[in-house]
Scaffold this active site. Structure first.
Site, mmCIF file in Angstrom:
data_model
loop_
_atom_site.group_PDB
_atom_site.id
_atom_site.type_symbol
_atom_site.label_atom_id
_atom_site.label_comp_id
_atom_site.label_asym_id
_atom_site.label_seq_id
_atom_site.Cartn_x
_atom_site.Cartn_y
_atom_site.Cartn_z
ATOM 1 N N CYS A 14 33.058 44.817 50.632
ATOM 2 C CA CYS A 14 33.120 43.685 49.693
ATOM 3 C C CYS A 14 33.497 42.392 50.404
ATOM 4 O O CYS A 14 32.649 41.562 50.691
ATOM 5 C CB CYS A 14 34.108 43.960 48.560
ATOM 6 S SG CYS A 14 33.549 45.155 47.337
ATOM 7 N N SER A 16 34.949 41.492 53.516
ATOM 8 C CA SER A 16 34.591 41.124 54.892
ATOM 9 C C SER A 16 33.087 40.956 55.087
ATOM 10 O O SER A 16 32.671 40.026 55.780
ATOM 11 C CB SER A 16 35.212 42.080 55.919
ATOM 12 O OG SER A 16 34.844 43.413 55.703
#
Length: 146
Positions: A14, A16
């Site tokens: 999500c 990074s």
């Protein structure tokens, strides 16, 4: 001058990869990657709802695949940016003796946001809010990198 940036969150599906996608779109002349501190999602693409939220902003995250952060990343990157304090602690636990690669929170580059971390939208379900904060931080990061 910093040229290689690594974005790190917990699962690398999500926050990074979204940060990597925003960074690559805004600073395509610099190298970026992303990783997770856990091995839960290694080899998987970013989470579907995050891909949809990113796509609505013109970002394609579909080609990215999750990988786990490793100690060698300290020598492969010039700056490592975690999404929250827990990520930073997990990153620092793997720091090789004598290594001085800077490790900071991504939100350090979004001082006007009032945020001290990027909340994990896998749990909060606020994918747009996470992207808003990531984009705000990229503005500051871009200015920092010159």
């Amino acid at each position: 001058m910093t040229h290689r940036i690594l974005f790190v969150c917990l699962g690398n599906i999500c926050r990074s990869p979204a940060a990597e996608g925003v960074f690559r779109a805004r600073l395509p002349h610099l190298a970026a990657d992303s990783a997770g501190t856990s091995d839960w999602h290694v080899g998987q693409p970013p989470y579907g709802p995050m891909q949809q939220a990113a796509r609505a902003r013109g970002l394609d995250l579909g080609g990215l695949r999750a990988r786990q952060f490793v100690a060698a990343d300290f020598t492969r990157f010039d700056l490592i940016l975690g999404m929250d304090a827990s990520n930073l602690a997990d990153i620092e636990a793997l720091r090789p003796p004598g290594n001085e690669t800077p490790v900071r929170l991504l939100t350090d580059f979004a001082p006007g946001s009032g945020a001290d971390h990027v909340p994990d939208p896998y749990y909060t379900r606020d994918f747009d809010g996470a992207l808003d904060l990531i984009e705000a931080a990229m503005d500051g990061l871009g200015a920092h990198l010159g």
